[in-house]
Design an enzyme around this catalytic site. Structure first.
Site: not given
Length: 536
Positions: A229, A282, A284, A286-287, A304, A338, A434
């Site tokens: 995706k 992506g 953090t 959403v991780g 990652e 990142c 970030e």
């Protein structure tokens, strides 16, 4: 590696030029041309990109076929230079992900991919890399149109490094194997390294093609099938990659591309019970969602994620070189990286000179149409633009000293002036969160113990930079910093053979190199009785 060497050659070498340290289009520009978007919409590069984009199928790639989304809906792909729609692509959702997973399962359970010899899989991955190389210019202009990065970056870095990555893992395909293990008793014991099965992969918008390569390369080399995706902002090179994979002879169902929105298509990839392993690059935030979904199903998951990477500038450095290296550690790819060196700790002995020279470098950075000769294009979309501007406002409110930039560049497109803050303190929002944009934060330090503690005082641990000519300082800092990568007197080097990943909230597992293969294989132990063995 050939592509990395070529990229380095384009960037130059020498005291102030190292790896991806200096902008491909040149660090020093005429001050009067800085931060002036000049839309060269009629240039050949843009016209070529638009032509290639219009040729892309506005469909999903499932089981070797191009098909509409089940809902029939589409989403707009916006040119970040102009804020106008370029093309529309299919808006896949849970129903489409389910179709893709079933195709990938069929390809894994009964298709030729995991059953062909490993050498043959490697040969097909080499063919894919060759097909990408033949289409390199097309991929480069599509990447710039999609993402807004300078065309010089796409040509010298993103595309050749993506090709190089597939070649690297093509070479690994027939070198993935287990071990024979001596055991007590008359038995032969050995291990098999087997593919996991169907892999769901979700990639970001900052390096669309390269992140697809980072994900697909090790997964395919190990014999897995994939549902990929891409980010909704930047789907174009993923669609073209699917075409090239089919031309190269990758069997149907091995690679499936589902374009769509993160919460729907991405969410379906993260939660689908037919997927054996997920991989996400992506934010953090959403991780955590992806990790929770994997934990619910007790399936492996690699992440990652974000970073707030420190750079430590020691008092013994060549200030000019340190400024150039730190400049590109942050401003490379518009700060949308990142691993960006977003917290620059500078020793008090060289602080004032470093701040002055960093301000000058940012002021000379040319912002404009990425199809022209510029150092920086637009941010990827309106949401990211607004986010970066809000952090700039936060820095001003918190009392950081704005040295240069801090405003929108131009009246159209998502352009932001290269921005430098000095006298940043650790508690400030711009020092802790970030930003993912062209905003450099410079801080002062005095003692080694102090700067180590401050550099590690973060939820992240993706990368770090150490600029020093003192071997003892280098050894102390590289071991003390809680980061997955530490660059010494350089920054932003990404060789396909070297692992990349983070500590703490910057992720789980490693991308690239031999280490990435462990993310996509299962280890099976086998015992076989031996009748009257000649030796044990």
């Amino acid at each position: 590696m050939a592509a990395l060497a070529a990229a380095r050659a384009c960037l130059g070498s020498g005291p102030a030029k190292n790896g991806f340290i200096v902008a491909l289009s040149g660090l020093v520009r005429n001050l009067s041309s800085a931060a002036q978007p000049a839309h060269a919409g009629e240039t050949k590069n843009f016209q070529d990109a638009l032509l290639y984009a219009k040729r892309l199928p506005a469909k999903l790639f499932i089981d070797g076929k191009w098909q509409d989304a089940v809902s029939g809906r589409t989403i707009a792909v916006v040119d970040p230079r102009t804020e106008e729609t370029v093309i529309e692509v299919a808006e896949g959702d849970a129903a489409d992900v389910d179709k893709a997973v079933k195709a990938a399962r069929k390809a894994f359970d009964s298709g030729p991919w995991p059953r062909m010899t490993a050498k043959e899989r490697g040969r097909l991955l080499y063919k894919l890399a060759d097909a990408m190389e033949a289409a390199a210019e097309e991929l480069a202009v599509l990447e710039t149109l999609d993402n807004g990065k300078p065309i010089s970056y796409s040509r010298a870095a993103d595309v050749p490094l993506s090709i190089d990555h597939f070649r690297y893992y093509a070479g690994w395909a027939d070198k993935i194997h287990g071990k024979t293990i001596p055991v007590d008793g008359p038995y032969l014991a050995y291990t098999l390294h087997e593919p996991i099965g169907v892999v769901g992969q979700i990639i970001p918008w900052n390096f669309p093609l390269l992140m697809a390569a980072w994900k697909l390369g090790p997964a395919l080399a190990a014999g897995n099938t994939v549902v990929l995706k891409p980010a909704e902002q930047t789907p174009m090179t993923a669609l073209r990659l699917a075409q090239l994979a089919q031309e190269a002879g990758i069997p149907d169902g091995v690679i499936n591309i589902v374009t769509g929105l993160g919460p729907t298509a991405g969410g379906a990839v993260a939660t689908h019970k037919g997927i054996d392993k997920t991989a996400f690059t992506g934010s953090t935030e959403v991780g955590r969602i992806v990790a929770r979904a994997a934990a619910e199903q007790l399936k492996p998951c690699t992440l990652e994620l974000g970073g707030k990477s420190p750079i430590i500038v020691c008092p013994d450095v060549d200030v000019d070189r340190a400024v150039a290296d730190a400049h590109m550690a942050l401003f490379f790819n518009h700060g949308q990286c990142c691993a960006a060196g977003s917290r620059v700790f500078v020793h008090e002995a060289v602080y004032d000179a470093f701040v002055a020279k960093s301000t000058e470098a940012a002021a000379k950075r040319k912002v404009g149409d990425p199809f022209g000769h510029v150092d920086q294009g637009p941010q990827v979309d309106s949401e990211q633009f607004a986010k970066v501007m809000s952090y700039i406002d936060s820095g001003k409110r918190d009392g950081a000293r704005l040295m240069v930039g801090g405003k929108r560049a131009g009246a159209r497109g998502y352009y932001i002036e290269p921005t430098v803050f000095a006298d940043v303190h650790d508690h400030m929002q711009i020092a802790r969160e970030e930003i993912f944009g062209p905003v450099q934060s410079i801080m002062k330090w005095r003692t080694m113990d102090e700067v180590i503690a401050r550099a590690n005082d973060t939820n992240y641990g993706l990368a770090a930079g150490v600029f020093s000519n003192d071997i003892n300082a280098v050894n102390t800092l590289t071991r003390a910093l809680r980061s997955g990568t530490v660059w010494v007197n350089c920054y932003n080097l990404y060789d396909g053979a070297v692992p990349f990943g983070g500590y703490k909230e910057s992720g789980i597992g490693r991308e690239k190199g031999e280490y990435a293969l462990s993310n996509y294989t299962q280890v099976k132990a086998v015992y076989v009785p031996l009748e009257n063995p000649a030796w044990r």
